[in-house]
Enzyme design. Structure first.
Site, PDB file in Angstrom:
ATOM      1  N   GLU A 251       3.271  -0.324  -9.913  1.00  0.00           N
ATOM      2  CA  GLU A 251       4.720  -0.394  -9.609  1.00  0.00           C
ATOM      3  C   GLU A 251       5.511   0.566 -10.510  1.00  0.00           C
ATOM      4  O   GLU A 251       6.672   0.316 -10.816  1.00  0.00           O
ATOM      5  CB  GLU A 251       5.244  -1.823  -9.749  1.00  0.00           C
ATOM      6  CG  GLU A 251       4.660  -2.803  -8.741  1.00  0.00           C
ATOM      7  CD  GLU A 251       5.017  -2.458  -7.300  1.00  0.00           C
ATOM      8  OE1 GLU A 251       4.074  -2.128  -6.550  1.00  0.00           O
ATOM      9  OE2 GLU A 251       6.198  -2.508  -6.921  1.00  0.00           O
ATOM     10  N   GLY A 252       4.881   1.655 -10.912  1.00  0.00           N
ATOM     11  CA  GLY A 252       5.530   2.682 -11.733  1.00  0.00           C
ATOM     12  C   GLY A 252       5.080   2.593 -13.172  1.00  0.00           C
ATOM     13  O   GLY A 252       5.247   1.557 -13.821  1.00  0.00           O
ATOM     14  N   THR A 253       4.501   3.681 -13.666  1.00  0.00           N
ATOM     15  CA  THR A 253       3.962   3.673 -15.045  1.00  0.00           C
ATOM     16  C   THR A 253       5.097   3.635 -16.079  1.00  0.00           C
ATOM     17  O   THR A 253       6.269   3.839 -15.750  1.00  0.00           O
ATOM     18  CB  THR A 253       3.142   4.955 -15.313  1.00  0.00           C
ATOM     19  OG1 THR A 253       4.041   6.078 -15.190  1.00  0.00           O
ATOM     20  CG2 THR A 253       1.984   5.114 -14.336  1.00  0.00           C
TER      21      THR A 253
ATOM     22  N   ASP B  76      13.251  -2.672  -6.809  1.00  0.00           N
ATOM     23  CA  ASP B  76      14.264  -3.447  -7.541  1.00  0.00           C
ATOM     24  C   ASP B  76      13.852  -4.917  -7.623  1.00  0.00           C
ATOM     25  O   ASP B  76      14.236  -5.640  -8.540  1.00  0.00           O
ATOM     26  CB  ASP B  76      15.637  -3.344  -6.849  1.00  0.00           C
ATOM     27  CG  ASP B  76      16.125  -1.906  -6.802  1.00  0.00           C
ATOM     28  OD1 ASP B  76      15.543  -1.064  -7.506  1.00  0.00           O
ATOM     29  OD2 ASP B  76      17.079  -1.637  -6.056  1.00  0.00           O
TER      30      ASP B  76
ATOM     31  N   ALA C 270       0.833  -1.212   0.000  1.00  0.00           N
ATOM     32  CA  ALA C 270       0.000   0.000   0.000  1.00  0.00           C
ATOM     33  C   ALA C 270       0.863   1.255   0.000  1.00  0.00           C
ATOM     34  O   ALA C 270       1.327   1.697   1.054  1.00  0.00           O
ATOM     35  CB  ALA C 270      -0.928  -0.020   1.205  1.00  0.00           C
TER      36      ALA C 270
ATOM     37  N   SER D 268       2.141   8.422  -8.895  1.00  0.00           N
ATOM     38  CA  SER D 268       3.520   8.280  -9.359  1.00  0.00           C
ATOM     39  C   SER D 268       4.536   8.869  -8.394  1.00  0.00           C
ATOM     40  O   SER D 268       5.630   8.331  -8.231  1.00  0.00           O
ATOM     41  CB  SER D 268       3.676   8.976 -10.721  1.00  0.00           C
ATOM     42  OG  SER D 268       2.873   8.341 -11.672  1.00  0.00           O
TER      43      SER D 268
ATOM     44  N   GLY E  39      -9.265 -10.900 -35.623  1.00  0.00           N
ATOM     45  CA  GLY E  39     -10.608 -10.584 -36.126  1.00  0.00           C
ATOM     46  C   GLY E  39     -11.679 -10.834 -35.077  1.00  0.00           C
ATOM     47  O   GLY E  39     -11.451 -10.597 -33.883  1.00  0.00           O
TER      48      GLY E  39
ATOM     49  N   ARG F 135       9.649  -4.773  -9.607  1.00  0.00           N
ATOM     50  CA  ARG F 135       9.491  -4.402 -11.030  1.00  0.00           C
ATOM     51  C   ARG F 135       9.820  -5.560 -11.979  1.00  0.00           C
ATOM     52  O   ARG F 135       9.058  -5.786 -12.931  1.00  0.00           O
ATOM     53  CB  ARG F 135      10.299  -3.135 -11.337  1.00  0.00           C
ATOM     54  CG  ARG F 135       9.593  -1.922 -10.785  1.00  0.00           C
ATOM     55  CD  ARG F 135      10.304  -0.613 -10.963  1.00  0.00           C
ATOM     56  NE  ARG F 135       9.443   0.448 -10.444  1.00  0.00           N
ATOM     57  CZ  ARG F 135       9.859   1.636 -10.046  1.00  0.00           C
ATOM     58  NH1 ARG F 135      11.129   1.953 -10.118  1.00  0.00           N
ATOM     59  NH2 ARG F 135       8.995   2.533  -9.588  1.00  0.00           N
TER      60      ARG F 135
ATOM     61  N   THR G 191      -3.760  -3.801  -4.319  1.00  0.00           N
ATOM     62  CA  THR G 191      -3.993  -5.121  -4.898  1.00  0.00           C
ATOM     63  C   THR G 191      -3.955  -6.181  -3.807  1.00  0.00           C
ATOM     64  O   THR G 191      -3.012  -6.207  -3.009  1.00  0.00           O
ATOM     65  CB  THR G 191      -2.913  -5.418  -5.973  1.00  0.00           C
ATOM     66  OG1 THR G 191      -3.031  -4.429  -6.993  1.00  0.00           O
ATOM     67  CG2 THR G 191      -3.074  -6.807  -6.573  1.00  0.00           C
TER      68      THR G 191
HETATM   69  C1  LIG Z   1      -5.750  -2.078 -10.681  1.00  0.00           C
HETATM   70  C2  LIG Z   1      -4.727  -1.294  -9.939  1.00  0.00           C
HETATM   71  C3  LIG Z   1      -3.976  -1.911  -8.958  1.00  0.00           C
HETATM   72  C4  LIG Z   1      -3.043  -1.178  -8.218  1.00  0.00           C
HETATM   73  N1  LIG Z   1      -2.359  -1.802  -7.214  1.00  0.00           N
HETATM   74  C5  LIG Z   1      -1.587  -1.055  -6.379  1.00  0.00           C
HETATM   75  C6  LIG Z   1      -0.990  -1.630  -5.224  1.00  0.00           C
HETATM   76  O1  LIG Z   1      -1.096  -2.828  -4.957  1.00  0.00           O
HETATM   77  N2  LIG Z   1      -0.314  -0.798  -4.368  1.00  0.00           N
HETATM   78  C7  LIG Z   1      -0.165   0.522  -4.604  1.00  0.00           C
HETATM   79  O2  LIG Z   1       0.446   1.210  -3.796  1.00  0.00           O
HETATM   80  N3  LIG Z   1      -0.677   1.107  -5.729  1.00  0.00           N
HETATM   81  C8  LIG Z   1      -1.380   0.349  -6.613  1.00  0.00           C
HETATM   82  N4  LIG Z   1      -1.942   0.918  -7.724  1.00  0.00           N
HETATM   83  C9  LIG Z   1      -1.707   2.333  -7.990  1.00  0.00           C
HETATM   84  C10 LIG Z   1      -0.696   2.545  -9.111  1.00  0.00           C
HETATM   85  O3  LIG Z   1       0.597   2.215  -8.670  1.00  0.00           O
HETATM   86  C11 LIG Z   1      -0.831   4.010  -9.572  1.00  0.00           C
HETATM   87  O4  LIG Z   1      -2.044   4.116 -10.257  1.00  0.00           O
HETATM   88  C12 LIG Z   1       0.312   4.392 -10.468  1.00  0.00           C
HETATM   89  O5  LIG Z   1       1.481   4.522  -9.723  1.00  0.00           O
HETATM   90  C13 LIG Z   1       0.054   5.719 -11.184  1.00  0.00           C
HETATM   91  O6  LIG Z   1      -0.388   6.693 -10.308  1.00  0.00           O
HETATM   92  P1  LIG Z   1      -1.677   7.554 -10.621  1.00  0.00           P
HETATM   93  O7  LIG Z   1      -2.745   6.623 -11.062  1.00  0.00           O
HETATM   94  O8  LIG Z   1      -1.962   8.450  -9.486  1.00  0.00           O
HETATM   95  O9  LIG Z   1      -1.295   8.403 -11.876  1.00  0.00           O
HETATM   96  P2  LIG Z   1      -0.513   9.794 -11.886  1.00  0.00           P
HETATM   97  O10 LIG Z   1       0.723   9.716 -11.076  1.00  0.00           O
HETATM   98  O11 LIG Z   1      -1.466  10.884 -11.606  1.00  0.00           O
HETATM   99  O12 LIG Z   1      -0.101   9.843 -13.410  1.00  0.00           O
HETATM  100  C14 LIG Z   1      -1.034  10.051 -14.459  1.00  0.00           C
HETATM  101  C15 LIG Z   1      -0.290   9.978 -15.782  1.00  0.00           C
HETATM  102  O13 LIG Z   1       0.776  10.958 -15.812  1.00  0.00           O
HETATM  103  C16 LIG Z   1       2.025  10.338 -16.052  1.00  0.00           C
HETATM  104  N5  LIG Z   1       3.075  11.030 -15.293  1.00  0.00           N
HETATM  105  C17 LIG Z   1       3.081  11.250 -13.955  1.00  0.00           C
HETATM  106  N6  LIG Z   1       4.225  11.873 -13.602  1.00  0.00           N
HETATM  107  C18 LIG Z   1       4.948  12.032 -14.736  1.00  0.00           C
HETATM  108  C19 LIG Z   1       6.215  12.597 -15.033  1.00  0.00           C
HETATM  109  N7  LIG Z   1       6.983  13.136 -14.088  1.00  0.00           N
HETATM  110  N8  LIG Z   1       6.642  12.593 -16.325  1.00  0.00           N
HETATM  111  C20 LIG Z   1       5.878  12.064 -17.307  1.00  0.00           C
HETATM  112  N9  LIG Z   1       4.657  11.502 -17.082  1.00  0.00           N
HETATM  113  C21 LIG Z   1       4.201  11.479 -15.827  1.00  0.00           C
HETATM  114  C22 LIG Z   1       1.853   8.906 -15.596  1.00  0.00           C
HETATM  115  O14 LIG Z   1       2.751   8.055 -16.242  1.00  0.00           O
HETATM  116  C23 LIG Z   1       0.405   8.625 -15.986  1.00  0.00           C
HETATM  117  O15 LIG Z   1       0.344   8.250 -17.325  1.00  0.00           O
HETATM  118  C24 LIG Z   1      -2.831   0.206  -8.510  1.00  0.00           C
HETATM  119  C25 LIG Z   1      -3.548   0.814  -9.530  1.00  0.00           C
HETATM  120  C26 LIG Z   1      -4.495   0.095 -10.235  1.00  0.00           C
HETATM  121  C27 LIG Z   1      -5.254   0.805 -11.317  1.00  0.00           C
END
Ligand SMILES: Cc1cc2nc3c(=O)[nH]c(=O)nc-3n(C[C@H](O)[C@H](O)[C@H](O)COP(=O)(O)OP(=O)(O)OC[C@H]3O[C@@H](n4cnc5c(N)ncnc54)[C@H](O)[C@@H]3O)c2cc1C
Length: 407
Positions: A384-386, A258, A138, A146, A360, A261, A172
């Site tokens: 775990e980081g977008t 580490d 969490a 992010s 298809g 991911r 999760t």
């Molecule tokens: C189904 C699901 C399961 C999850 N499970 C967990 C879990 O077990 N534990 C947990 O802690 N979290 C969990 N998460 C949360 C997940 O880690 C976050 O959704 C993710 O880190 C992105 O954060 P955010 O959604 O707030 O997007 P934001 O941080 O608001 O970002 C939105 C968009 O902006 C982009 N962006 C943000 N900052 C930058 C930057 N500096 N440069 C360029 N682009 C940027 C991002 O890549 C993204 O595309 C889960 C999410 C989902 C949907």
């Protein structure tokens, strides 16, 4: 010379995980996709199996030590120059079970992302205590995703206990896990260095599940909103040192990525492989052969596309293996872990959606699982980081920039 064959000891557990994926996960995959939030009772059989296997000491499918190389592995490293330990084994299991169903994989008891976090930073005494728990992770809060440095959940020491307050979203396995690894700050004035992780038992007083999310994919996995209201846990449930070292920043908690991911990368590789295999069968049935002897541009357009996707899949697989191997061999792997996650996350969504397109009507309809994999894979490029965050980390590491210099 590089040997890309799986070593014998990993082949056995990978085969076992594949069997679980094929015999248990695939047959119930659609059922739990349609019945979101229903508990997959079939997983209880798995839990018993995992318990039996680890009690007998014959096999490790999951658990906190799944991400930890044992001392005997370290000894092997000294003797042979390399080792395939806990991370590699956990990676192969994650890959194979995700091939079956990644939503169910995320619900496998004792294999939570929190387990990998515990393995990454716990003391030997803590591994003893938390080695057999099922831990979710969490970090995310309503105010950030992010930017992990923005944690606002607090942890205050009160005698022999930490008292935690805050809200965690998108956890999760947050409802089903037995423990939650919670990121919280021990002193908001000291910035990111004060962010620590804590192992919170699900039945700790003050911890509750506020609700479960409805989602695009991985519907078999429970995604919870957790409330921590004066939640009390023992003092020694903090992972790593309680000291706040401003010099070191929050390297301690970040180290968990580490380990996690490469695992998420492996999940994406597993789903991609499932889609590639299904697509291959559909193309073959349609009379389209994929040739490795003919240039791609002389083949059917779908075959050429298949070859491109397969190359991406191989690259993602090898990057994931490298990151896990480095973790097992105690080599700093932050750069490689992010590279693997970025490549695999993108490959997972690209391959699965392209497979939907090329197959298809069979790709889009619920008769097959292709459309489901297209939905399931998206999260692997987010949590775990977008994708963007992984690229940012890779750029920072390669260019030698700090997070303040490149954001
Ligand atoms: C189904 C699901 C399961 C999850 N499970 C967990 C879990 O077990 N534990 C947990 O802690 N979290 C969990 N998460 C949360 C997940 O880690 C976050 O959704 C993710 O880190 C992105 O954060 P955010 O959604 O707030 O997007 P934001 O941080 O608001 O970002 C939105 C968009 O902006 C982009 N962006 C943000 N900052 C930058 C930057 N500096 N440069 C360029 N682009 C940027 C991002 O890549 C993204 O595309 C889960 C999410 C989902 C949907």
């Amino acid at each position: 010379m590089i040997n890309l064959e799986l070593p014998k000891k990993l082949r056995t557990s990978a085969n076992q995980a594949h069997q679980v994926a094929q015999e248990i996960f695939r047959p119930i995959s659609r059922k739990y996709d349609l019945a979101e939030h229903a508990y997959p009772v079939e997983l209880d059989t798995m839990a018993a199996m995992i318990d039996g296997l680890s009690d007998s000491g014959t096999q490790q499918i999951g658990g906190a030590s799944g991400g930890r190389s044992s001392d005997s592995d370290s000894h092997a490293t000294e003797l042979l120059g390399n080792s395939n330990g806990g991370n590699m084994s956990a990676l192969m299991n994650a890959l194979e079970t995700s091939w079956g169903d990644v939503g169910l994989m995320l619900s496998i008891p004792y294999q939570g992302l929190g387990n990998a976090a515990i393995a990454a930073v716990s003391t030997d005494e803590q591994i003893e205590r938390f080695g057999k728990v099922w831990a979710s992770m969490a970090i995310t809060e309503p105010s950030f995703g992010s930017d992990s440095a923005a944690v606002s959940t607090t942890a205050v020491l009160d005698g022999d206990e930490w008292v935690l307050n805050g809200e965690k979203i998108f956890v999760t396995a947050g409802q089903r896990s037995t423990h939650v690894v919670v990121w919280a700050t021990v002193d908001k004035n000291l910035g990111r260095a004060a962010i620590k992780s804590f192992v919170v038992p699900r039945d700790a007083p003050g911890l509750s599940v506020a609700r479960l999310e409805h989602k695009l994919g991985i519907k078999a996995s429970d995604t919870a909103v957790l409330l921590l209201q004066d939640c009390r846990i023992p003092k020694d449930n903090i992972l790593g040192s309680p000291e706040v070292n401003v010099e070191k920043g929050f390297a301690g908690v970040m180290q968990t990525f580490d380990n996690t991911r490469p695992m998420v990368a492996a999940m994406a590789v597993g789903v991609a492989r499932a889609a590639l295999e299904e697509l291959r069968a559909i193309l073959t049935a349609a009379g389209i052969e994929v040739s490795y002897d003919t240039p791609a541009n002389n083949q059917h357009a779908a075959a050429a596309e298949f070859l491109r996707m397969e190359a991406d899949y191989e690259a993602a697989y090898l990057l994931a293996l490298r990151a896990a191997w480095m973790a097992d061999n105690k080599k700093p792997n932050s750069l490689e872990a992010s590279m693997a996650k970025a490549k695999a996350g993108r490959t997972g969504t690209d391959v699965t959606l392209k497979a939907v397109e090329l197959a298809g009507p069979e790709g889009y309809s619920q008769r097959e699982l292709l459309e489901k994999w297209g939905r399931d894979s998206k999260i692997l490029d987010i949590f775990e980081g977008t994708q963007q965050i992984q690229q940012l980390i890779v750029a920072r590491r390669i260019l030698g920039k700090t997070s303040a210099e490149l954001k």
